[in-house]
Design an enzyme around this catalytic site. Structure first.
Site, PDB file in Angstrom:
ATOM      1  N   HIS A  17       0.843  -1.200   0.000  1.00  0.00           N
ATOM      2  CA  HIS A  17       0.000   0.000   0.000  1.00  0.00           C
ATOM      3  C   HIS A  17       0.881   1.254   0.000  1.00  0.00           C
ATOM      4  O   HIS A  17       0.611   2.209  -0.717  1.00  0.00           O
ATOM      5  CB  HIS A  17      -0.878   0.057   1.264  1.00  0.00           C
ATOM      6  CG  HIS A  17      -1.934  -0.993   1.359  1.00  0.00           C
ATOM      7  ND1 HIS A  17      -2.099  -1.792   2.477  1.00  0.00           N
ATOM      8  CD2 HIS A  17      -2.897  -1.388   0.490  1.00  0.00           C
ATOM      9  CE1 HIS A  17      -3.117  -2.600   2.294  1.00  0.00           C
ATOM     10  NE2 HIS A  17      -3.617  -2.394   1.098  1.00  0.00           N
ATOM     11  N   LYS A  41     -16.588  -6.708   5.885  1.00  0.00           N
ATOM     12  CA  LYS A  41     -15.412  -7.581   5.699  1.00  0.00           C
ATOM     13  C   LYS A  41     -14.890  -8.125   7.023  1.00  0.00           C
ATOM     14  O   LYS A  41     -13.876  -8.815   7.051  1.00  0.00           O
ATOM     15  CB  LYS A  41     -14.293  -6.806   4.997  1.00  0.00           C
ATOM     16  CG  LYS A  41     -14.606  -6.506   3.539  1.00  0.00           C
ATOM     17  CD  LYS A  41     -13.389  -5.942   2.846  1.00  0.00           C
ATOM     18  CE  LYS A  41     -13.633  -5.803   1.364  1.00  0.00           C
ATOM     19  NZ  LYS A  41     -12.516  -5.146   0.677  1.00  0.00           N
ATOM     20  N   ARG A  90      -2.020  -5.531  -8.520  1.00  0.00           N
ATOM     21  CA  ARG A  90      -0.891  -6.419  -8.288  1.00  0.00           C
ATOM     22  C   ARG A  90      -0.713  -7.425  -9.404  1.00  0.00           C
ATOM     23  O   ARG A  90       0.365  -7.685  -9.864  1.00  0.00           O
ATOM     24  CB  ARG A  90      -1.071  -7.192  -6.971  1.00  0.00           C
ATOM     25  CG  ARG A  90      -0.814  -6.350  -5.772  1.00  0.00           C
ATOM     26  CD  ARG A  90      -1.400  -6.954  -4.552  1.00  0.00           C
ATOM     27  NE  ARG A  90      -2.847  -6.830  -4.579  1.00  0.00           N
ATOM     28  CZ  ARG A  90      -3.639  -7.074  -3.559  1.00  0.00           C
ATOM     29  NH1 ARG A  90      -3.117  -7.501  -2.437  1.00  0.00           N
ATOM     30  NH2 ARG A  90      -4.935  -6.922  -3.658  1.00  0.00           N
ATOM     31  N   SER A 128      -2.861  -7.687   2.668  1.00  0.00           N
ATOM     32  CA  SER A 128      -3.132  -7.629   4.110  1.00  0.00           C
ATOM     33  C   SER A 128      -3.518  -9.019   4.608  1.00  0.00           C
ATOM     34  O   SER A 128      -3.139  -9.434   5.705  1.00  0.00           O
ATOM     35  CB  SER A 128      -4.269  -6.651   4.397  1.00  0.00           C
ATOM     36  OG  SER A 128      -3.931  -5.357   3.987  1.00  0.00           O
TER      37      SER A 128
END
Ligand code: ADP
Length: 172
Positions: A17, A41, A90, A128
């Site tokens: 990030h 989430k 990514r 993460s």
């Protein structure tokens, strides 16, 4: 003044990030890193903790501001009088979701453009989620997150090695 919004759950913020953020901070006058509530989430870290970790991680970047938001991203972006959303890409696996999100946000507000930035190649495997998995089992995450985030992860999983969350109340 050109402002970009970099939104995400940041549960927790990683060096991937930060890599994207630093690139964006070179392109825009101001970047607001906006931590989404993301209750759906079920984040490991509550919003206030995620915001505090982001703030500490970006303190060295003078044109980066930390904020949080709840609800529709397009509404938040408009409230900042901004028109640009930054997202990280990514790998091909990110593409489908990000593409859908960008087009939907444009449908909701045609003034908003999403730009995608690729991180340094060494961060393309980093998320993460994977950092939390490694930390959960006592692995070393020092290459992937700032030192204060590593400490926070260790503390979380020390209090409850399985979920990192306080023990659930047994109902009934
Ligand atoms: P979200 O819940 O919105 O996906 P994340 O915090 O997981 O929030 O990610 C925020 C943004 O940062 C997303 O665009 C995601 O693709 C990007 N991102 C996450 N990890 C990396 C990384 N290692 N390198 C580059 N971009 C990343």
């Amino acid at each position: 003044m050109r402002t970009a919004i970099y939104p995400g759950s940041f549960d927790p913020i990683t060096n991937g990030h930060l890599d994207v953020l630093q690139r964006a901070a070179r392109l825009f006058d101001r970047v607001i890193i906006a931590v989404a509530q993301s209750e759906g989430k079920h984040p490991l870290f509550p919003l206030a903790e995620r915001v505090a970790m982001v703030k500490a991680a970006v303190a060295h970047l003078p044109n980066v501001k930390t904020d949080s938001f709840n609800g529709l991203l397009v509404n938040y972006v408009a409230s900042c009088k901004a028109h640009t959303v930054v997202r990280g890409l990514r790998a091909v696996s990110d593409f489908e979701f990000e593409f859908q999100l960008a087009l939907m946000n444009r449908k909701l507000d045609e003034n908003i453009e999403t730009i995608f930035m690729m991180p340094k190649d060494t961060y393309t495997f980093l998320s993460s989620r994977i950092v939390k998995e490694i930390a959960r089992f006592g692995g070393d995450v020092s290459l992937f997150v700032p030192a204060h985030v590593q400490t926070a992860l260790q503390e979380k999983f020390r209090s409850n090695p399985v979920t990192g969350r306080p023990a659930d109340k047994i109902s009934g």
